[in-house]
Motif scaffolding. Structure first.
Motif, PDB file in Angstrom:
ATOM      1  N   LEU A   8       0.828  -1.205   0.000  1.00 56.52           N
ATOM      2  CA  LEU A   8       0.000   0.000   0.000  1.00 56.52           C
ATOM      3  C   LEU A   8       0.867   1.261   0.000  1.00 56.52           C
ATOM      4  O   LEU A   8       0.633   2.177  -0.799  1.00 56.52           O
ATOM      5  N   LEU A   9       1.855   1.303   0.880  1.00 58.43           N
ATOM      6  CA  LEU A   9       2.687   2.501   0.991  1.00 58.43           C
ATOM      7  C   LEU A   9       3.507   2.734  -0.272  1.00 58.43           C
ATOM      8  O   LEU A   9       3.687   3.871  -0.708  1.00 58.43           O
ATOM      9  N   THR A  10       4.000   1.660  -0.861  1.00 57.85           N
ATOM     10  CA  THR A  10       4.767   1.798  -2.106  1.00 57.85           C
ATOM     11  C   THR A  10       3.898   2.389  -3.205  1.00 57.85           C
ATOM     12  O   THR A  10       4.323   3.284  -3.947  1.00 57.85           O
ATOM     13  N   ARG A  11       2.675   1.894  -3.303  1.00 57.39           N
ATOM     14  CA  ARG A  11       1.774   2.399  -4.342  1.00 57.39           C
ATOM     15  C   ARG A  11       1.376   3.843  -4.066  1.00 57.39           C
ATOM     16  O   ARG A  11       1.317   4.674  -4.980  1.00 57.39           O
ATOM     17  N   LEU A  12       1.126   4.177  -2.803  1.00 60.99           N
ATOM     18  CA  LEU A  12       0.750   5.543  -2.453  1.00 60.99           C
ATOM     19  C   LEU A  12       1.866   6.523  -2.789  1.00 60.99           C
ATOM     20  O   LEU A  12       1.604   7.617  -3.326  1.00 60.99           O
ATOM     21  N   GLU A  13       3.088   6.164  -2.489  1.00 59.69           N
ATOM     22  CA  GLU A  13       4.195   7.081  -2.788  1.00 59.69           C
ATOM     23  C   GLU A  13       4.310   7.296  -4.283  1.00 59.69           C
ATOM     24  O   GLU A  13       4.533   8.428  -4.745  1.00 59.69           O
ATOM     25  N   HIS A  14       4.150   6.241  -5.064  1.00 60.48           N
ATOM     26  CA  HIS A  14       4.206   6.381  -6.520  1.00 60.48           C
ATOM     27  C   HIS A  14       3.087   7.300  -7.017  1.00 60.48           C
ATOM     28  O   HIS A  14       3.328   8.202  -7.838  1.00 60.48           O
ATOM     29  N   LEU A  15       1.881   7.100  -6.520  1.00 63.42           N
ATOM     30  CA  LEU A  15       0.746   7.907  -6.972  1.00 63.42           C
ATOM     31  C   LEU A  15       0.913   9.374  -6.579  1.00 63.42           C
ATOM     32  O   LEU A  15       0.574  10.277  -7.359  1.00 63.42           O
ATOM     33  N   LEU A  16       1.441   9.618  -5.392  1.00 63.71           N
ATOM     34  CA  LEU A  16       1.640  10.996  -4.951  1.00 63.71           C
ATOM     35  C   LEU A  16       2.718  11.692  -5.777  1.00 63.71           C
ATOM     36  O   LEU A  16       2.574  12.864  -6.154  1.00 63.71           O
ATOM     37  N   GLN A  17       3.781  10.974  -6.074  1.00 59.31           N
ATOM     38  CA  GLN A  17       4.843  11.558  -6.896  1.00 59.31           C
ATOM     39  C   GLN A  17       4.345  11.826  -8.307  1.00 59.31           C
ATOM     40  O   GLN A  17       4.666  12.869  -8.910  1.00 59.31           O
ATOM     41  N   GLU A  18       3.556  10.935  -8.843  1.00 60.68           N
ATOM     42  CA  GLU A  18       2.995  11.147 -10.179  1.00 60.68           C
ATOM     43  C   GLU A  18       2.010  12.315 -10.179  1.00 60.68           C
ATOM     44  O   GLU A  18       1.939  13.082 -11.149  1.00 60.68           O
ATOM     45  N   THR A  19       1.255  12.457  -9.106  1.00 60.16           N
ATOM     46  CA  THR A  19       0.337  13.595  -8.997  1.00 60.16           C
ATOM     47  C   THR A  19       1.104  14.905  -9.012  1.00 60.16           C
ATOM     48  O   THR A  19       0.738  15.861  -9.709  1.00 60.16           O
ATOM     49  N   SER A  20       2.199  14.971  -8.233  1.00 63.48           N
ATOM     50  CA  SER A  20       3.017  16.184  -8.192  1.00 63.48           C
ATOM     51  C   SER A  20       3.611  16.490  -9.560  1.00 63.48           C
ATOM     52  O   SER A  20       3.612  17.640 -10.013  1.00 63.48           O
ATOM     53  N   THR A  21       4.088  15.450 -10.243  1.00 69.13           N
ATOM     54  CA  THR A  21       4.663  15.639 -11.579  1.00 69.13           C
ATOM     55  C   THR A  21       3.611  16.144 -12.560  1.00 69.13           C
ATOM     56  O   THR A  21       3.875  17.041 -13.376  1.00 69.13           O
ATOM     57  N   GLN A  22       2.415  15.592 -12.471  1.00 75.57           N
ATOM     58  CA  GLN A  22       1.358  16.008 -13.381  1.00 75.57           C
ATOM     59  C   GLN A  22       0.937  17.447 -13.122  1.00 75.57           C
ATOM     60  O   GLN A  22       0.691  18.223 -14.054  1.00 75.57           O
ATOM     61  N   ILE A  23       0.857  17.837 -11.851  1.00 76.30           N
ATOM     62  CA  ILE A  23       0.537  19.224 -11.513  1.00 76.30           C
ATOM     63  C   ILE A  23       1.590  20.155 -12.085  1.00 76.30           C
ATOM     64  O   ILE A  23       1.282  21.200 -12.673  1.00 76.30           O
TER      65      ILE A  23
END
Length: 853
Positions: free
Chosen positions: A815-830
């Motif tokens: 869960l934590l690995t996936r969350l970190e990936h999603l958060l980093q991708e969100t920041s990159t997309q923003i």
């Protein structure tokens, strides 16, 4: 009232040396009346009172972030202000004001002529070499003009008072005259430091000068649009010497502060890259020099300007103030011919005379300069970084001969002026009033029909009695300049009361008033603040755990040290198997705190936060700027606190930084308007807070430890996350790993839980303008929806389930690995979607043409 002090000054402690002209006495044995009133007021304050007000002025300037970035100094220094103002009577100022008005009109006519018919050259009034050899004359600007009679919008004039008491001009500033903003800041500070003296002297106000400037800029914009005009202030950036003034004027006048990268030329117009769209720009108040404005037609390696800008100006689609090419008027050689120029245009010589000037491009002048160099001041005709005036009297015989050789080889590049010993004025130094030489810079701005002169100006005083070069770069101190009225002035209209534009009021949502670069800096300002706070809290917790009376097993100790590296990303750190490093971790922990060159360190993150704040300075409130300055001070003090290592309660040395960051967070939450700036800043905070929480949990709770040690680590995590008290109160009968994870990951009432951050991020994205956000689920929406769903679909049993073979919690790790990936991708997309990705132009051919000029 200013309270009197028992420690008083004798009014006549300020001496009349009789050597040269002094502002207090003039050429007379008795002091001027207005100065007598001022010194009597200072006498009431006493030495202690004056010193207290001096310290108060320094504190206000520091809190306002008033700085002057010296080229020779690596760090900005607080703007220096003497607590004793310069006084001029209304009658005397009236004569100076008339001279400055006439001078501005005259220079306006010269500018129009040089880029028009050039009658001055055709009639032999000035030699063509004087203009054509000067790098400030831009042939590409031929024929370009602003609407109306005035081409020169702002004009600054440097003056000294000679031994006979008459003001003489020693130079003019016409490209991007600096100092008016500093004069306004000086006035703001002095009115708070000496309120009674300021009020009793009926000092002329400065408001109408800036009101005229804003009305003029808006008037220029009205020639291009009937809609809301877009006026911007173009700055070289935060490394400019006078960047504070740029941001200060932008805030005071209500205009966006932009850099060259914030603007682009497209479809024949100039545009500002705002959030998700382009905003057309009508008028640019520039603070960069002429030749840096357009790398296509002017200085090819400039990164400060806008490619293609000159063509848009030429087509009349944008207005630059002051106009490009006005730098030629700063050529001091023009002073040599100014009397003839004035006779040509006005039929008389200028009311305000210039100091006697010799241009070395004239053979007779050159011969005189060579014969009399020891009593002249030698100046370059074109000011570049590193060039300054040379005083012949200060040179050795060998140095004079070298200078003569230089003058002979390139005579067109130099002028010489008679040295005028400046008048002296009282300055506060060494706890006493002492005479210091001064230079006054006056300012004028084009109005509807004529120019308006600032009633006062910026006075610079030498830091020693024998100071020759009275510049800020050489350590000169500024002084507020008071024009003493014989009676109270008529109440002026406040600048804020004047409408920015005359277009009818509509119910449309206000347009964004800042470039996307500023929004990006606010976003990263939030991220760096949370990153630094998270690291500080973790280190405090680690220090408390290490210094407790509890004996910590070595595996737990190593886990906490690895956590420091993994959360701060200061790799390799404690992730390497090094028994000596684990046995003596102090040097590595100190580096994580103090090494500003190390990515991820506390010092590095705080410096990045301060840099982002500088980039968005014009949007920050006075309180926010004050807290940023506190943060800077606390960071500077941290090295001293930890200079003896981590032996004595190191967590206490980190407390002030945590407190200051909390104050900054509180200001953002309670005092910042809920506009786009705040929204992106808070988005940055939420992204980083979630990422830091994920990293902390992965580093500490994924690995399975013995039950007692696991609870100890869990409590450390909760303490670092400010959730330990809540955990103990809520789960005192069931204090286990599952309840801890529930509080840190799932709990939507915990403002530090991961789920709480994700839900706020989703709300922020939904509130962004539709023009930027688009329709339907964008990528960033999908990432956050997946993250939110993953948390809600996870069960505590799955998260705490242990893999006995690998001694980890597989479900939690997944869960934590996936969350970190999603958060980093969100920041990159923003970042990719909303922030401008600056594409720096590159010249195809490098030349040394600029250096040869």
């Amino acid at each position: 009232m200013d309270k009197p002090s028992v420690n008083t000054l004798n009014t006549f402690d300020y001496p009349n040396s009789g050597d040269g002209y002094d502002e207090v006495y003039g050429n007379q044995p008795l002091m001027n009346d207005h100065w007598q009133h001022m010194l009597e007021g200072l006498k009431v304050l006493g030495k202690q009172g004056i010193q207290e007000r001096h310290l108060k002025a320094e504190r206000i300037l520091r809190d306002d972030g008033a700085t002057y970035n010296s080229v020779s100094a690596p760090l900005s220094k607080t703007w220096q202000l003497d607590p004793v103002p310069v006084l001029l009577g209304s009658e005397e100022w009236g004569e100076i004001e008339e001279g400055l008005l006439e001078r501005s009109e005259l220079f306006n006519l010269v500018l129009k002529d040089l880029y028009g018919n050039r009658d001055l050259i055709r009639h032999g009034i000035i030699p063509p070499e004087l203009i054509y050899s000067h790098p400030g004359f831009l042939r590409a600007c031929q024929g370009m003009s602003l609407p109306g009679e005035h081409q020169l919008i702002m004009h600054a004039t440097d003056m000294v008072r000679g031994t006979d008491g008459k003001m003489l001009v020693i130079g003019d500033r016409t490209q991007a005259p600096s100092g008016a903003g500093y004069a306004l800041e000086n006035r703001t500070v002095m009115s708070r430091v000496l309120p009674s003296l300021f009020r009793d002297n009926h000092v002329h106000r400065l408001t109408q000068f800036f009101q005229t400037l804003r009305l003029k800029l808006n008037s220029l914009a009205s020639h291009l649009t009937t809609d809301q005009p877009r006026v911007v202030i173009l700055t070289p950036g935060s490394y400019s010497e006078t960047y504070f003034e740029h941001a200060y004027l932008a805030s005071y006048l209500g205009y966006p502060l932009v850099q060259g990268s914030d603007l682009r030329v497209s479809n024949g117009y100039l545009w500002m890259k705002s959030l998700g769209e382009l905003e057309r720009v009508d008028v640019v108040l520039r603070r960069i020099d002429d030749r840096f404005a357009d790398p296509v037609e002017l200085k090819s390696d400039s990164n400060l300007g806008v490619p293609g800008l000159l063509e848009v100006v030429r087509s009349g689609k944008v207005i630059i103030a002051n106009p490009l090419g006005s730098g030629v008027l700063e050529n001091p050689a023009l002073l040599r011919y100014l009397p003839q120029i004035s006779v040509h245009f006005l039929g008389r010589e200028p009311r305000l005379a210039s100091v006697k000037t010799y241009w070395c491009g004239n053979s007779q002048d050159l011969a005189y300069v060579l014969d009399n160099i020891q009593r002249l001041v030698i100046k370059p005709t074109f000011q570049k970084q590193g060039t300054e005036s040379v005083f012949g009297s200060q040179l050795s015989e060998k140095q004079r001969e070298l200078l003569k050789t230089q003058l002979k080889s390139t005579p067109f590049n130099y002028v010489a002026q008679e040295y005028i010993r400046p008048s002296t004025t009282p300055s506060w130094s060494g706890n006493q009033l002492v005479p210091r030489p001064t230079v006054l810079r006056g300012f004028s701005v084009a109005g509807e029909s004529s120019y308006r002169v600032m009633p006062g100006g910026l006075t610079r005083a030498g830091n020693a009695s024998g100071s020759l070069n009275l510049t800020n770069q050489q350590g000169a101190v500024s002084k507020d300049t008071w024009i003493i009225a014989s009676e109270p002035e008529v109440q002026e209209i406040s600048l804020r009361d004047v409408p920015v534009w005359s277009a009818p009021i509509t119910k449309q949502q206000p347009r964004a008033t800042f470039p996307c670069r500023v929004v990006e800096n606010l976003f990263w300002m939030g991220r760096y603040a949370e990153r630094a706070e998270s690291a500080l809290r973790l280190l405090r917790t680690v220090f408390v755990q290490f210094n407790s009376t509890y004996h910590m097993p070595e595996p737990t100790r190593q886990l906490l040290l690895r956590t420091v590296t993994q959360v701060t990303t200061t790799y390799p750190g404690f992730t390497v198997e090094d028994p000596e490093l684990y046995a003596e971790p102090e040097s590595e922990l100190l580096a994580v705190i103090l090494d500003a060159e190390r990515n991820g360190s506390i010092s590095s993150n705080l410096n990045a936060l301060i840099h982002c704040a500088d980039q968005a300075r014009e949007l920050l409130s006075a309180d926010t700027q004050r807290v940023i300055n506190d943060l800077r001070d606390e960071l500077d003090a941290l090295t001293g606190e930890l200079q003896h290592g981590l032996n004595a309660a190191p967590e206490e040395a980190l407390d002030p930084l945590v407190t200051t960051l909390l104050a900054l967070s509180g200001l953002w939450q309670e005092s910042m308007i809920r506009g786009l700036g705040w929204r992106f800043m808070d988005m940055g905070r939420r992204v980083e807070k979630a990422v830091q929480a994920v990293r902390l949990l992965r580093a500490t709770l994924v690995q399975v430890l013995p039950e007692d040690e696991q609870l100890r680590v869990l409590e450390a995590v909760l303490l670092s996350s400010e959730a330990l008290i809540t955990f103990r109160r809520r789960y005192h009968y069931d204090s286990d790993m599952a309840r801890g994870l529930e509080l840190l990951i799932h709990d939507n009432s915990n403002p530090r839980s991961i789920f709480y951050q994700i839900e706020l991020l989703r709300q922020h994205l939904s509130e962004l303008p539709s023009t930027a956000h688009g329709v339907g689920l964008e990528k960033e929406d999908r990432y956050l929806l997946e993250a939110s769903s993953a948390i809600q679909l996870s069960t505590l049993d799955d998260l705490v389930a242990e893999d006995d073979i690998n001694a980890i919690r597989v479900g939690l790790n997944r869960l934590l690995t996936r969350l970190e990936h999603l958060l980093q991708e969100t920041s990159t997309q923003i970042s990719n979607k909303y922030f401008d990705q600056v594409k720096v132009h590159q010249q195809l051919v490098r030349t040394n043409w600029d250096e040869e000029l």
